[in-house]
Write a protein that holds these residues in place. Structure first.
Motif, PDB file in Angstrom:
ATOM      1  N   GLN A   1     -33.541 -72.268   9.916  1.00 42.63           N
ATOM      2  CA  GLN A   1     -34.563 -72.263   8.872  1.00 42.63           C
ATOM      3  C   GLN A   1     -34.112 -71.435   7.667  1.00 42.63           C
ATOM      4  O   GLN A   1     -34.331 -71.822   6.514  1.00 42.63           O
ATOM      5  CB  GLN A   1     -35.875 -71.703   9.441  1.00 42.63           C
ATOM      6  CG  GLN A   1     -37.077 -71.906   8.533  1.00 42.63           C
ATOM      7  CD  GLN A   1     -38.319 -71.228   9.082  1.00 42.63           C
ATOM      8  OE1 GLN A   1     -38.255 -70.178   9.709  1.00 42.63           O
ATOM      9  NE2 GLN A   1     -39.480 -71.822   8.822  1.00 42.63           N
TER      10      GLN A   1
ATOM     11  N   SER B   1     -38.743 -75.796  10.530  1.00 42.24           N
ATOM     12  CA  SER B   1     -40.046 -75.186  10.816  1.00 42.24           C
ATOM     13  C   SER B   1     -40.674 -75.811  12.050  1.00 42.24           C
ATOM     14  O   SER B   1     -41.297 -75.116  12.865  1.00 42.24           O
ATOM     15  CB  SER B   1     -40.978 -75.354   9.609  1.00 42.24           C
ATOM     16  OG  SER B   1     -40.455 -74.710   8.468  1.00 42.24           O
TER      17      SER B   1
ATOM     18  N   TYR C   1     -33.634 -64.878  10.114  1.00 41.50           N
ATOM     19  CA  TYR C   1     -33.996 -65.710   8.972  1.00 41.50           C
ATOM     20  C   TYR C   1     -33.547 -65.048   7.673  1.00 41.50           C
ATOM     21  O   TYR C   1     -32.955 -65.686   6.794  1.00 41.50           O
ATOM     22  CB  TYR C   1     -35.506 -65.925   8.975  1.00 41.50           C
ATOM     23  CG  TYR C   1     -36.056 -66.677   7.780  1.00 41.50           C
ATOM     24  CD1 TYR C   1     -36.237 -68.051   7.822  1.00 41.50           C
ATOM     25  CD2 TYR C   1     -36.424 -66.009   6.618  1.00 41.50           C
ATOM     26  CE1 TYR C   1     -36.754 -68.744   6.733  1.00 41.50           C
ATOM     27  CE2 TYR C   1     -36.946 -66.687   5.532  1.00 41.50           C
ATOM     28  CZ  TYR C   1     -37.115 -68.053   5.591  1.00 41.50           C
ATOM     29  OH  TYR C   1     -37.626 -68.723   4.519  1.00 41.50           O
TER      30      TYR C   1
ATOM     31  N   GLY D   1     -47.985 -63.934   3.248  1.00 38.44           N
ATOM     32  CA  GLY D   1     -47.477 -63.870   4.611  1.00 38.44           C
ATOM     33  C   GLY D   1     -48.244 -62.872   5.454  1.00 38.44           C
ATOM     34  O   GLY D   1     -48.483 -63.091   6.651  1.00 38.44           O
TER      35      GLY D   1
ATOM     36  N   ASP E   1     -42.545 -67.532   4.942  1.00 45.48           N
ATOM     37  CA  ASP E   1     -41.931 -67.484   6.276  1.00 45.48           C
ATOM     38  C   ASP E   1     -41.069 -66.245   6.486  1.00 45.48           C
ATOM     39  O   ASP E   1     -40.778 -65.881   7.617  1.00 45.48           O
ATOM     40  CB  ASP E   1     -41.103 -68.752   6.515  1.00 45.48           C
ATOM     41  CG  ASP E   1     -41.948 -69.889   7.047  1.00 45.48           C
ATOM     42  OD1 ASP E   1     -41.701 -70.350   8.163  1.00 45.48           O
ATOM     43  OD2 ASP E   1     -42.890 -70.299   6.350  1.00 45.48           O
TER      44      ASP E   1
ATOM     45  N   ASN F   1     -46.055 -75.423   7.867  1.00 44.30           N
ATOM     46  CA  ASN F   1     -45.095 -75.902   6.873  1.00 44.30           C
ATOM     47  C   ASN F   1     -44.935 -77.419   6.883  1.00 44.30           C
ATOM     48  O   ASN F   1     -44.459 -77.987   5.896  1.00 44.30           O
ATOM     49  CB  ASN F   1     -43.720 -75.274   7.117  1.00 44.30           C
ATOM     50  CG  ASN F   1     -43.677 -73.815   6.733  1.00 44.30           C
ATOM     51  OD1 ASN F   1     -44.460 -73.355   5.913  1.00 44.30           O
ATOM     52  ND2 ASN F   1     -42.762 -73.071   7.323  1.00 44.30           N
TER      53      ASN F   1
ATOM     54  N   GLY G   1     -51.256 -65.029   7.059  1.00 47.33           N
ATOM     55  CA  GLY G   1     -50.698 -65.025   8.415  1.00 47.33           C
ATOM     56  C   GLY G   1     -51.666 -64.434   9.418  1.00 47.33           C
ATOM     57  O   GLY G   1     -51.885 -64.987  10.510  1.00 47.33           O
TER      58      GLY G   1
ATOM     59  N   ILE H   1     -48.061 -70.515  12.498  1.00 44.55           N
ATOM     60  CA  ILE H   1     -47.457 -69.945  11.294  1.00 44.55           C
ATOM     61  C   ILE H   1     -46.212 -70.726  10.864  1.00 44.55           C
ATOM     62  O   ILE H   1     -45.802 -70.665   9.704  1.00 44.55           O
ATOM     63  CB  ILE H   1     -47.109 -68.458  11.473  1.00 44.55           C
ATOM     64  CG1 ILE H   1     -46.019 -68.266  12.527  1.00 44.55           C
ATOM     65  CG2 ILE H   1     -48.356 -67.648  11.805  1.00 44.55           C
ATOM     66  CD1 ILE H   1     -45.514 -66.836  12.637  1.00 44.55           C
ATOM     67  N   PHE H   2     -45.604 -71.453  11.802  1.00 51.81           N
ATOM     68  CA  PHE H   2     -44.460 -72.302  11.467  1.00 51.81           C
ATOM     69  C   PHE H   2     -44.884 -73.749  11.238  1.00 51.81           C
ATOM     70  O   PHE H   2     -44.384 -74.414  10.317  1.00 51.81           O
ATOM     71  CB  PHE H   2     -43.413 -72.247  12.584  1.00 51.81           C
ATOM     72  CG  PHE H   2     -42.874 -70.868  12.852  1.00 51.81           C
ATOM     73  CD1 PHE H   2     -42.119 -70.217  11.897  1.00 51.81           C
ATOM     74  CD2 PHE H   2     -43.137 -70.222  14.050  1.00 51.81           C
ATOM     75  CE1 PHE H   2     -41.618 -68.943  12.133  1.00 51.81           C
ATOM     76  CE2 PHE H   2     -42.647 -68.959  14.298  1.00 51.81           C
ATOM     77  CZ  PHE H   2     -41.887 -68.306  13.336  1.00 51.81           C
TER      78      PHE H   2
ATOM     79  N   ARG I   1     -34.832 -70.102  13.795  1.00 49.32           N
ATOM     80  CA  ARG I   1     -35.023 -69.255  12.613  1.00 49.32           C
ATOM     81  C   ARG I   1     -33.725 -69.131  11.801  1.00 49.32           C
ATOM     82  O   ARG I   1     -33.756 -69.081  10.573  1.00 49.32           O
ATOM     83  CB  ARG I   1     -35.501 -67.867  13.041  1.00 49.32           C
ATOM     84  CG  ARG I   1     -36.939 -67.831  13.468  1.00 49.32           C
ATOM     85  CD  ARG I   1     -37.885 -67.863  12.289  1.00 49.32           C
ATOM     86  NE  ARG I   1     -37.943 -66.572  11.603  1.00 49.32           N
ATOM     87  CZ  ARG I   1     -38.597 -66.352  10.475  1.00 49.32           C
ATOM     88  NH1 ARG I   1     -39.212 -67.350   9.861  1.00 49.32           N
ATOM     89  NH2 ARG I   1     -38.627 -65.155   9.914  1.00 49.32           N
TER      90      ARG I   1
ATOM     91  N   CYS J   1     -39.031 -74.339  15.031  1.00 53.63           N
ATOM     92  CA  CYS J   1     -39.579 -73.007  15.309  1.00 53.63           C
ATOM     93  C   CYS J   1     -40.915 -73.123  16.042  1.00 53.63           C
ATOM     94  O   CYS J   1     -41.187 -72.383  16.997  1.00 53.63           O
ATOM     95  CB  CYS J   1     -39.780 -72.233  14.009  1.00 53.63           C
ATOM     96  SG  CYS J   1     -38.274 -71.692  13.182  1.00 53.63           S
TER      97      CYS J   1
ATOM     98  N   MET K   1     -43.139 -71.327   0.324  1.00 53.26           N
ATOM     99  CA  MET K   1     -42.898 -71.538   1.756  1.00 53.26           C
ATOM    100  C   MET K   1     -41.811 -70.618   2.283  1.00 53.26           C
ATOM    101  O   MET K   1     -41.950 -70.001   3.342  1.00 53.26           O
ATOM    102  CB  MET K   1     -42.500 -72.995   2.033  1.00 53.26           C
ATOM    103  CG  MET K   1     -43.642 -73.957   2.125  1.00 53.26           C
ATOM    104  SD  MET K   1     -43.209 -75.456   3.072  1.00 53.26           S
ATOM    105  CE  MET K   1     -41.687 -75.971   2.315  1.00 53.26           C
TER     106      MET K   1
END
Length: 491
Positions: free
Chosen positions: A132, A113, A78, A174, A49, A198, A178, A194-195, A129, A116, A45
C-alpha cells in the motif's frame, strides 16, 4: 507534453514533422479546477491511511493478535515504503505521463487497501501495508505534478495551498474519523473498516479521474535511473528502519551500524546522480533543484514542520488513549477542536497565501511555538491531574499555527518550479515531508517512550509528553527562523 526532459538534449532535437501542440500550450487546461478535488482525494486517502492506524492499534492488537513488533511494522512499514518510493514515483510520472501513473497508482492503492482489509494474520497485514505504501508513492507525486503543470502561475499558489490543506486535514481526519469508524463498528468489520473504506472512495475517484485528467504524451524517452532508484530507498531504509525498530529491539549494534551507513550510502547515490547528469543522462534526482534557494530552504522548513507536528499528533494519541484511558471515539472527539482549528486556518491560509506568501509560514510557526509553550506550562502545572480538557487549548494553538503554515509552505516551495521539473520537485518535496514525519514519529517517539519508562499513571505520561513539547518547540522555532529567508511577495 513531458514534465521533464534531458537538460539541453531535447532543446536541440528538431522533430521531422510538426507535432500537434499539447493542450497546455494553447492555454490553461479548461478542466483544471474540476480535476483538482479529484486528485486531492488521492492525497487525502494516502495521508489518512498513514495516521488512521494510530487510533486502530488497540483494535489490531486484540482483533488480529498483533504483537508490539507487528504493530510497529503495520504503522511504520507503510510510512517507509511510501517515503522511500516517492522520488521514483515522481520520476515515473515525468517519463510516462502523470495521468497514466496516477490512474495506475490509484488502482493499485485501492487493491492494496482491499488486501489490508481482508488480511487474516499480522504478517499478511504487514505485507499488504508495504504494498500500500509503494502504490501510494506512485500516486501522490502525480498530484503535485499535475497541479504544477496544468495551473498557470497566477493560479498555481492557490491550487498548491489546497494541496497543503489536504495534507494536514487528511492526517487529522485519520485520528478523528478513524476513531468514529472504529466506534461505529460498521457491518461488524472492526478494524478492517479503516482500510475497506478506501474501496468506494478509490472507485469513485477513478471514474472521475479518467474523465478529467489531461491527456499529454511525454516527449522524453522513458529511461529510469536503476542505480538511483535503488540507492535512494536503500539510503532512506538504512536510516528509517533502525529508528523505527531500535527502541523495541533494545538498540542492538546493527541499528547503529545501519544509521551510520545511511550517510555514505546517500552521499554515493548523490555523486552518481550528479555524474549521470553531467554525462547527459536522466538522473532520478534532479540536483539542479537544490540550486533554487527557495526550494532548498523550503525543504528545511518542511522537515522541521512535519517532524514536529506529526510526532506531536502520534504521541498525543498515546497520551489520550493509554495515559488518560479514552476510547478511540473519545480520543477522536478530543482531536476535533485541533482538526477544526487546522482546517479553518488552512482555508484562510489558502485564500491569502498568494498575497502574503512565506509570511504565512512565519506567522503559523510562531503561533505553533506559542502553543508548545502553553502545552509545556499546562503539563508542568497539571502533572497527575492532566486531563483532555486541559490539553485542548494548546492543541488548538498548535493546530491553528500548522494550519496556516503547511498550505503556504507547499505553495512557496513549488510555485516557482518549472513545469518540466514538476514531477521531480514533487517527488523530492513529498519525500522530505514523509521522511520527516516517519523519522520524527520514530525518533521523538523513542524519546517519549524512553522518558515514559514503566508508566505509573497520568503523571508519567504528562512528564514524557513534556519532552515531545520541548522538541516540538525547538523545531517550530527553526522553521520560523528559516522561513524568514524565503522569498517575500512583491509589495
Amino acid at each position: 507534453m513531458s514534465l521533464t526532459q534531458k537538460d539541453g538534449a531535447a532543446a536541440s532535437e528538431a522533430p521531422a514533422a510538426p507535432a500537434p501542440a499539447p493542450e497546455a500550450d494553447s492555454g490553461p487546461y479548461a478542466k483544471r479546477w474540476l480535476m483538482l478535488p479529484v486528485i486531492l482525494a488521492a492525497m487525502f486517502m494516502a495521508q489518512f491511511d498513514l495516521y488512521v492506524v494510530n487510533v486502530a492499534a488497540p483494535s489490531l492488537e486484540h482483533g488480529l493478535h498483533a504483537g508490539q513488533a507487528a504493530l510497529e511494522l503495520i504503522v511504520a512499514g507503510y510510512a517507509f515504503t511510501y517515503a522511500s518510493g516517492l522520488v521514483t514515483g515522481g520520476r515515473l510520472g515525468d517519463l510516462f505521463g502523470s495521468r497514466a501513473v496516477f490512474l495506475t497508482g490509484t488502482i493499485a492503492f485501492t487493491v492494496a487497501s482491499l488486501l489490508c482489509g481482508i488480511a487474516q494474520t499480522p504478517g499478511q497485514l504487514v505485507a499488504a501495508r508495504l504494498v500500500q505504501g509503494l502504490t501510494g508513492a506512485a500516486m501522490v507525486p502525480q498530484v503535485l505534478a499535475l497541479i504544477t503543470a496544468t495551473f498557470p502561475p497566477a493560479e498555481r499558489a492557490r491550487a498548491l495551498s489546497w494541496f497543503g490543506v489536504t495534507v494536514g486535514v487528511g492526517a487529522v481526519a485519520g485520528q478523528v474519523l478513524g476513531g468514529a469508524l472504529l466506534e461505529a463498528d460498521v457491518a461488524g468489520l472492526g478494524w478492517r473498516v479503516i482500510f475497506l473504506v478506501n474501496l468506494p472512495v478509490g472507485l469513485v475517484m477513478l471514474a472521475f479521474a479518467a474523465r478529467l485528467l489531461p491527456r499529454r504524451k511525454p516527449t522524453a524517452r522513458p529511461a529510469l535511473d536503476p542505480l538511483g532508484a535503488v540507492g535512494v530507498p536503500v539510503s532512506l531504509a538504512l536510516a528509517l528502519v533502525p529508528l523505527v525498530l531500535g527502541r523495541t529491539e533494545g538498540w542492538p549494534v546493527w541499528t547503529w551500524i545501519s544509521l551510520v551507513a545511511s550517510v555514505p550510502a546517500m552521499a554515493l547515490t548523490l555523486l552518481w546522480e550528479r555524474g549521470l547528469a553531467r554525462r547527459g543522462g536522466q538522473p532520478l534526482l534532479n540536483l539542479s533543484l537544490f540550486a533554487d534557494r527557495a526550494f532548498s530552504r523550503g525543504l528545511v522548513v518542511s522537515i522541521a514542520t512535519f517532524a514536529g507536528f506529526f510526532s506531536f499528533m502520534f504521541t498525543l494519541t498515546l497520551v489520550l488513549q493509554s495515559g488518560l484511558g479514552l476510547t478511540p471515539l473519545e480520543a477522536g472527539f478530543t482531536f476535533t477542536p485541533l482538526g477544526l482549528a487546522f482546517s479553518g486556518a488552512s482555508m484562510a491560509s489558502q485564500r491569502i497565501t498568494a498575497r502574503y506568501g512565506s509570511r504565512m509560514i512565519t506567522t503559523g510557526a510562531s503561533i505553533a511555538a506559542i502553543g508548545f509553550v502553553v502545552l509545556l506550562i499546562v503539563l508542568t502545572a497539571s502533572g497527575d491531574h492532566t486531563s483532555a480538557a486541559r490539553l485542548i487549548g494548546p492543541m488548538v494553538l498548535i493546530g491553528l499555527g500548522n494550519g496556516l503554515a503547511v498550505p503556504a509552505l507547499v505553495g512557496s516551495v513549488l510555485a516557482g518550479v518549472r513545469p518540466q521539473q514538476a514531477g521531480a520537485a514533487a517527488g523530492v518535496l513529498t519525500t522530505a515531508q514523509q521522511f520527516a514525519s516517519a523519522a520524527g514519529v520514530a525518533a521523538i517517539g523513542s524519546v517519549f517512550f524512553g522518558a515514559l519508562g514503566t508508566p505509573h499513571g497520568v503523571g508519567s505520561y504528562a512528564s514524557a509528553f513534556e519532552w515531545v513539547g520541548g522538541i516540538g518547540l525547538v523545531l517550530v522555532l527553526v522553521a520560523a527562523a528559516v522561513s524568514l529567508a524565503l522569498p517575500r511577495p512583491a509589495k
